[in-house]
Design an enzyme around this catalytic site. Structure first.
Site, PDB file in Angstrom:
ATOM      1  N   ASP A  38      47.991  38.614  15.405  1.00  0.00           N
ATOM      2  CA  ASP A  38      47.146  38.946  14.238  1.00  0.00           C
ATOM      3  C   ASP A  38      46.464  40.301  14.466  1.00  0.00           C
ATOM      4  OD1 ASP A  38      45.557  37.918  16.324  1.00  0.00           O
ATOM      5  OD2 ASP A  38      44.121  36.972  14.971  1.00  0.00           O
ATOM      6  N   HIS A  78      41.558  40.483  25.544  1.00  0.00           N
ATOM      7  CA  HIS A  78      41.997  39.075  25.679  1.00  0.00           C
ATOM      8  C   HIS A  78      43.524  38.882  25.657  1.00  0.00           C
ATOM      9  CE1 HIS A  78      37.926  37.493  24.865  1.00  0.00           C
ATOM     10  NE2 HIS A  78      37.861  38.384  23.891  1.00  0.00           N
TER      11      HIS A  78
END
Ligand code: BDR
Ligand code: CA
Length: 317
Positions: free
Chosen positions: A10, A240
């Site tokens: 995303d 991340h």
């Protein structure tokens, strides 16, 4: 030998860091990206993936994925973290590359049929596409080489609620379905992402060493770092999504533990990931019948920082 991956993503600033790493690392063959809602909408995510491919002059399939969670109410996209464009408002010229005709879930099903046992799915957004692929064709569990997921928390606190990480909270029912499936799955939770901080100095050095990828990441990171300062109180940001990929190329930098995973789908702790190490709570029927997965619990942050830098620098050398 290189690993064929489909990156379910995303994008997203840390997703961009992961996409650049996947392109730059010689042992990864990025065959496609499948988009998912999360940081931005699924449509924006698909076009952002295309934009990044154009920016570095690389080709790969891009499919558009699910626009909302399976059951839960959709949460707002994270424009406050990643900017209105998902890229920290850097005004990249948008791609006109056409999207693949299959949806993300259909693409996962079909590609794993075409290359049984060869494809690793790396999921760095909400897990809706993977859950839909499981519904469409449960046999997919026997065809993937591995599934690696960035998401969740084990002993760390959450970033989207006190106990939940954003990718998992964005579709807790999908995550529960993905963790309940018997495929070889590795989880990279916030326990191994939060110890790694990219500082403004790190980006400055990276931009000098690798102006194309590093230069763009330095620009994007300004917005991301402002969010981290406000929310986490430090001068830097956490990449991340990259950890799910470095597990594939440099597994030695992680401490890994085997066990079962589940996700809370209702109530105050919705989105919490529950990890039970192998052999524990054997008397509880629920855990007896869960598949075993691998969970990353610790990372050598310094090793990661130099490994990421080197990988991006070498690509531009
Ligand atoms: C995850 O949430 C998204 O905002 C990031 O891209 C990452 O995948 C971190 O919680
Ligand atoms: Ca992401």
């Amino acid at each position: 030998m290189s690993t064929k991956i489909i990156l379910d993503t995303d994008p997203g600033i840390d997703d961009t860091m992961a996409i650049f790493y996947a392109i730059a690392h010689p042992e990864i063959e990025l065959i496609a990206m499948t988009s998912i809602f999360g940081n931005v909408s699924a449509k924006e995510a698909a076009h952002n993936a295309c934009t990044l491919l154009d920016y570095v002059g690389v080709d790969a399939d891009v499919a558009k994925g699910a626009g909302k969670p399976l059951v839960a109410e959709p949460r707002p996209h994270s424009y406050h973290v990643h900017g209105e464009d998902g890229f920290g408002n850097v005004n990249l010229s948008l791609s006109e590359k056409p999207l693949h005709e299959l949806s993300s879930a259909e693409y996962l099903v079909e590609k794993t049929k075409a290359h049984p046992g060869e494809i690793t799915i790396v999921a760095v957004g909400p897990l809706t596409n993977l859950a839909l692929a499981l519904d469409m064709d449960p046999q997919i569990v026997n065809r993937v080489k591995e599934v690696v997921v960035m998401g969740g928390v084990v002993y760390h606190s959450g970033n989207a609620s006190p106990v939940a990480e954003a990718n998992i909270l964005n579709d807790p029912h999908a995550a529960e379905k993905v963790f309940a499936a018997s495929w070889p799955l590795v989880l990279a939770p916030m326990d191994v992402t939060m110890p790694v901080v990219f500082t403004p100095n790190y980006f400055a050095d990276l931009a000098d060493a690798a102006p194309k990828m590093g230069g763009l990441m330095k620009q994007m990171a300004k917005f991301y770092i402002r969010f981290y300062k406000r929310y986490h109180g430090f001068d830097g940001c956490v990449p991340h999504d990259v950890m799910a990929l470095t597990y594939l190329t440099a597994p030695g930098m992680f401490l890994r533990k085997r066990g079962s995973l589940s996700v809370v789908t209702e109530g105050i702790a919705v989105g919490q990931t529950v990890f039970v190490p192998s052999g524990k709570f054997k008397h509880v029927a629920f855990w007896q019948n869960r598949p075993q997965h691998d969970v990353l619990l610790e990372i050598d942050a310094n090793m990661f920082l130099s490994h990421y830098f080197q990988t991006i620098e070498n690509w531009e050398a």
